[in-house]
Write a protein that holds these residues in place. Structure first.
Motif, mmCIF file in Angstrom:
data_model
loop_
_atom_site.group_PDB
_atom_site.id
_atom_site.type_symbol
_atom_site.label_atom_id
_atom_site.label_comp_id
_atom_site.label_asym_id
_atom_site.label_seq_id
_atom_site.Cartn_x
_atom_site.Cartn_y
_atom_site.Cartn_z
ATOM 1 N N VAL A 381 49.634 19.866 54.542
ATOM 2 C CA VAL A 381 50.778 20.748 54.312
ATOM 3 C C VAL A 381 50.806 21.105 52.832
ATOM 4 O O VAL A 381 50.784 20.222 51.970
ATOM 5 C CB VAL A 381 52.106 20.065 54.715
ATOM 6 C CG1 VAL A 381 53.283 21.000 54.474
ATOM 7 C CG2 VAL A 381 52.054 19.644 56.187
ATOM 8 N N ALA A 382 50.832 22.382 52.535
ATOM 9 C CA ALA A 382 50.800 22.826 51.149
ATOM 10 C C ALA A 382 52.135 22.567 50.462
ATOM 11 O O ALA A 382 53.194 22.719 51.083
ATOM 12 C CB ALA A 382 50.459 24.317 51.090
ATOM 13 N N PRO A 383 52.103 22.184 49.171
ATOM 14 C CA PRO A 383 53.358 22.019 48.429
ATOM 15 C C PRO A 383 54.181 23.299 48.460
ATOM 16 O O PRO A 383 53.644 24.403 48.317
ATOM 17 C CB PRO A 383 52.870 21.705 47.007
ATOM 18 C CG PRO A 383 51.502 21.125 47.188
ATOM 19 C CD PRO A 383 50.917 21.838 48.371
ATOM 20 N N GLY A 384 55.470 23.145 48.705
ATOM 21 C CA GLY A 384 56.361 24.295 48.794
ATOM 22 C C GLY A 384 56.507 24.871 50.184
ATOM 23 O O GLY A 384 57.368 25.720 50.429
ATOM 24 N N GLU A 385 55.684 24.399 51.131
ATOM 25 C CA GLU A 385 55.740 24.942 52.493
ATOM 26 C C GLU A 385 57.004 24.511 53.221
ATOM 27 O O GLU A 385 57.555 25.248 54.038
ATOM 28 C CB GLU A 385 54.505 24.500 53.278
ATOM 29 C CG GLU A 385 54.420 25.087 54.676
ATOM 30 C CD GLU A 385 53.144 24.711 55.409
ATOM 31 O OE1 GLU A 385 53.090 24.918 56.638
ATOM 32 O OE2 GLU A 385 52.196 24.213 54.757
ATOM 33 N N ILE A 386 57.483 23.315 52.927
ATOM 34 C CA ILE A 386 58.660 22.777 53.607
ATOM 35 C C ILE A 386 59.902 23.170 52.819
ATOM 36 O O ILE A 386 60.000 22.904 51.625
ATOM 37 C CB ILE A 386 58.566 21.249 53.740
ATOM 38 C CG1 ILE A 386 57.339 20.873 54.586
ATOM 39 C CG2 ILE A 386 59.831 20.684 54.379
ATOM 40 C CD1 ILE A 386 57.030 19.393 54.586
ATOM 41 N N THR A 387 60.847 23.799 53.486
ATOM 42 C CA THR A 387 62.045 24.286 52.794
ATOM 43 C C THR A 387 63.314 23.554 53.204
ATOM 44 O O THR A 387 64.297 23.557 52.456
ATOM 45 C CB THR A 387 62.243 25.784 53.059
ATOM 46 O OG1 THR A 387 62.428 26.003 54.465
ATOM 47 C CG2 THR A 387 61.043 26.582 52.570
ATOM 48 N N LYS A 388 63.328 22.945 54.383
ATOM 49 C CA LYS A 388 64.520 22.226 54.803
ATOM 50 C C LYS A 388 64.179 21.188 55.863
ATOM 51 O O LYS A 388 63.070 21.170 56.407
ATOM 52 C CB LYS A 388 65.597 23.182 55.322
ATOM 53 C CG LYS A 388 65.198 24.028 56.506
ATOM 54 C CD LYS A 388 66.338 24.983 56.864
ATOM 55 C CE LYS A 388 65.929 25.902 58.017
ATOM 56 N NZ LYS A 388 67.040 26.829 58.376
ATOM 57 N N LEU A 389 65.134 20.329 56.127
ATOM 58 C CA LEU A 389 65.012 19.293 57.151
ATOM 59 C C LEU A 389 66.063 19.533 58.224
ATOM 60 O O LEU A 389 67.219 19.825 57.903
ATOM 61 C CB LEU A 389 65.223 17.907 56.556
ATOM 62 C CG LEU A 389 64.254 17.428 55.482
ATOM 63 C CD1 LEU A 389 64.776 16.141 54.856
ATOM 64 C CD2 LEU A 389 62.869 17.187 56.079
ATOM 65 N N ALA A 390 65.659 19.401 59.470
ATOM 66 C CA ALA A 390 66.622 19.369 60.572
ATOM 67 C C ALA A 390 66.957 17.919 60.857
ATOM 68 O O ALA A 390 66.058 17.078 60.965
ATOM 69 C CB ALA A 390 66.044 20.041 61.805
ATOM 70 N N ILE A 391 68.241 17.616 60.953
ATOM 71 C CA ILE A 391 68.697 16.255 61.260
ATOM 72 C C ILE A 391 69.070 16.227 62.734
ATOM 73 O O ILE A 391 70.002 16.907 63.168
ATOM 74 C CB ILE A 391 69.888 15.846 60.366
ATOM 75 C CG1 ILE A 391 69.415 15.619 58.923
ATOM 76 C CG2 ILE A 391 70.513 14.544 60.875
ATOM 77 C CD1 ILE A 391 69.082 16.843 58.141
#
Length: 775
Positions: A381-391
């Motif tokens: 997974v590239a840095p910056g690809e993840i923007t949020k978390l679902a809880i």
């Protein structure tokens, strides 16, 4: 009893026992009938029989002598735990077989019998805590096994008189056999299956006595053995655990092994089998459900020796495998839970830093700090690809149902077609900073997990386990799929910068647009197909032979059946316990949780499942282009994210494990009265040349689901019908020349009473979404 000392080594052992050289001359043991539960998690309610009691065995004489300190001829004593003072016994007792297990104390001389718990629930597996309180299991919180009919006891703590009861665990399934580690934390076993089959996941966990700091210790992604239970720390070994290694199904007996988490939380090297005559399998193969052995209740005396019950006979053994010395022979009933009668030091006492509990009925919250979500995802997974978390919460099952009603594996009520067992609830979304950190509020005392999402709202990885926090707790998380037993985060090194999210206050979750309740496909996803897809993918001549209408079917609705079930092994609603290669869907990539699919817990590559791996997600992301590359439809970002969420929740259909049809198959299936009988009768007269042994609708071509709305579009009505009358003549000839055919009308009229009946008593997917989640 009888020492049966023959060899010099045995004579030496006998002499050492009589002299107290092992640190004791007396043992506390329980006596009871052999447990015969159907599963390792049902011993509190299944396979129990009266008889036995509490005994003290004196080993100081020429022969062992047994003294009964409490009779239980009318009930059953399940387990016992001796206080640090060597005088007070804490034990679980079913006084009569009509009673639940309750906690009692008694002095080692048989005096001072005192009942601690007095509740209609089962209370058992108790242990003393260093601060003088007790921890134990209770099923007083109404919840039941998804795949069986039994309650699901979890971990509690209280004062030694049973007052000030606090629930420590938010498990939606069972906890097992707590004990205390030298560092003051509670070691216990936990059953779960977040998007994975039910059999191999009874692993070892630790938690602080106030319910904070939950952490997996060993086996949460190990296939065999399926169950680790009865764990106790071995003194002087720097955290090694002596435990029973056994199966998911069966009576809790198995092999005895040493678990060393320092090798890794799922490493094969982390298990040493002390009873090699019992095959415990491998952590990376099978299901672990064939581990069968006679051993139970190991008790480590020191770093050289341990006590154990072998099919009701108490033995003294060493870890080297050279000594198996009989101490107490089995009588009419076996002996279990051996413990030396001696004083012992208390473990480290861990004071709680939690705030004073609120008496409000409002939802309590804790705080989660994630240092770097990319830890464990390097290269994928590239840095910056993840923007949020679902809880996400796994929603518990609020009712007990007869397993004979099961469908799609062992679901009752059915939640999916063999994907997720549990309904899912998204509490909201938290921001992931550019450096991968996050700092956010989470609901307390709920079983939750996190899905890291990319900019489009697709999960890049799956947690496939859960955590929980106490009210006011601040819990830290290193990253995604790291081994907490052997990992030092990069943010902890010299000169490391503090994660960005920790420089601000904890973020309140952004609630999903549809609200916080169980995720219902019929109410949350189907409207998107109705708006964008039904023109082409309708009932008459659906494009690509893909009908995406929301007509209700016997278990689900038409679009769900076509997108999730069609072409897969799940077309058979009775499928259970079938191994082999699972046939996958052409449109959705979901994790099958059927028995026989256990090895998929090893498939943890980012993007392996869910939206990123689903053809359906690709089609809607690209606008479903035609052969010229022109988009056929355009969903909004919010609509796409909702579909992706459904895929990443592992394709639930129902938003609740409750049901208005608890007596039906799967607690869901709705069929016209006498449909199968009528079909069989007509088929025998008019279809037998082509269709042999037609006894159920599911055996007819293209009839794996029965459409309740617009029933004339059911394959068993369209296929025999002439094209000139709206049929397909899929049978090769027009069996029904027109809709006026008496047999055609006979079948169609079977559906007439359903509409009124379902208005009066709607199935859960026919209710407004805010009325489905009854938790």
């Amino acid at each position: 009893g009888g020492f049966q000392a023959v060899s010099k080594a045995e004579r030496d052992t006998s002499a050492r026992l009589r002299s107290g050289d092992f640190g004791f001359t007396k043992l506390l043991v329980t006596q009871r009938a052999r447990l015969t539960p159907s599963h390792v998690y049902t011993y509190h309610v299944e396979g129990n029989n009266p008889g036995g009691g509490l005994w003290v065995c004196d080993l100081s004489g020429a022969e062992p002598t047994l003294t009964k300190i409490l009779d239980s001829s009318s009930g059953q004593i399940l387990d016992a735990n001796l206080h640090y003072d060597g005088e007070t016994v804490l034990f679980s007792w079913k006084r009569t077989m009509k009673d639940p297990f309750q906690l009692f104390t008694i002095k080692i001389d048989g005096s001072g019998l005192t009942q601690i718990t007095d509740h209609k629930s089962n209370n058992f597996n108790a242990c003393w805590l260093p601060d003088g309180n007790i921890a134990h299991l209770s099923d007083r919180k109404p919840a039941y096994a998804y795949c069986w009919k039994t309650s699901t006891p979890v971990l509690y703590r209280s004062k030694p008189d049973g007052s000030d009861l606090v629930r420590l665990s938010a498990n939606y399934l069972n906890d097992f056999t707590p004990s205390v580690l030298s560092n003051g934390r509670i070691l216990y076993s936990r059953w779960e299956y977040v998007d994975r089959p039910a059999i191999p996941i009874q692993s070892l966990w630790t938690i602080n006595p106030d319910g904070t700091g939950l952490m997996g210790l060993y086996g949460n992604r190990s296939l065999s053995p399926a169950t680790f239970m009865d764990g106790r720390e071995i003194p002087g070994t720097n955290g090694k655990i002596l435990a029973v290694l056994t199966s998911h199904n069966g009576p809790c007996r198995g092999a005895i092994g040493i678990v060393d988490p320092s090798h890794g939380s799922n490493a094969q090297e982390g298990i040493k089998n002390l009873t090699p005559e019992v095959d415990i399998g491998r952590v990376d193969k099978g299901s672990g459900n064939r581990v069968r052995g006679p051993y139970l209740n190991p008790f480590p005396l020191d770093d050289q020796h341990y006590l154990v019950s072998k099919d009701g006979r108490i033995e003294l053994r060493d870890y080297a495998g050279k000594l198996a010395f009989p101490l107490i022979e089995k009588q009419e009933f076996g002996f279990y839970c051996p413990q030396p009668i001696r004083t012992r030091q208390t473990e480290r006492e861990l004071p709680s830093a939690l705030p004073t509990p609120s008496t409000s009925n409002e939802q309590a919250w804790g705080t989660m700090i994630m240092q770097n979500v990319y830890e464990g995802l390097e290269g994928a997974v590239a840095p910056g690809e993840i923007t949020k978390l679902a809880i996400v919460q796994e929603v518990e099952k609020p009712l007990a149902i007869d397993p004979a009603l099961r469908a799609f594996g062992f679901q009752f009520p059915v939640v999916s077609s063999g994907a997720t067992y549990a309904p899912k609830k998204i509490w909201g979304y938290a921001t992931v900073e550019k450096d991968g950190s996050a700092h956010f509020k989470v609901p307390a005392q709920e079983p939750i997990y996190f899905l890291p999402l990319d900019k489009k709202g697709r999960a890049v990885q799956r947690m496939r386990t859960f955590t929980h926090v106490m009210p006011g707790e601040v819990q830290g998380c290193i990253g995604c799929h790291t081994d907490h037993n052997a990992f030092t985060p990069k943010t902890a090194g010299p000169g490391a910068k503090r994660p960005t999210a920790m420089l601000r206050s904890a973020e309140e979750l952004t609630q999903p647009s549809w609200g916080v309740h169980g995720f219902s496909y019929a109410q949350l996803v189907q409207p998107i197909w109705d708006k964008h897809c039904s023109t082409c993918h309708g009932r008459e001549t659906p494009a690509g032979d893909l009908d995406l209408t929301g007509d209700k079917t016997d278990f689900f609705n038409v679009s769900y059946d076509n997108l999730v079930r069609r072409g897969t092994s799940a077309e058979d609603s009775a499928m259970s316990g079938k191994g082999g290669q699972f046939k996958t869907s052409a449109y959705t990539s979901w994790i099958p949780t059927y028995n026989g699919q256990e090895e998929n817990i090893l498939e943890v590559a980012p993007g392996r499942w869910g939206a990123k791996a689903s053809r359906l997600a690709t089609l809607i992301d690209t606008g479903h282009p035609d052969k010229h590359g022109k988009s056929r439809t355009t969903l909004s970002h919010a609509e796409k994210a909702r579909v992706y969420a459904w895929l990443d929740l592992n394709c639930p259909y129902y938003g609740s494990s409750d049901s208005n049809y608890r007596e039906n198959r799967g607690c869901r299936q709705i069929l016209p009265e006498k449909l199968n009988e009528t079909l069989a009768e007509i088929s025998e007269r008019r279809c037998a040349q082509c269709h042999k042994d037609v006894t159920e609708t599911q055996s007819l071509p293209n009839s794996f689901a029965v459409r309740l709305d617009n029933p004339r579009f059911n394959a068993f009505l369209r296929a025999p019908l002439a094209r000139s009358s709206g049929g397909t003549e899929a049978c090769g000839t027009a069996v029904f020349k027109s809709t006026a055919d008496s047999d055609y009308q006979k079948l169609l009229r079977l559906f007439d009473p359903l509409a009124d009946a379902l208005k009066k008593r709607p199935r859960m997917d026919m209710l407004p979404v805010d009325q489905q989640d009854r938790k």
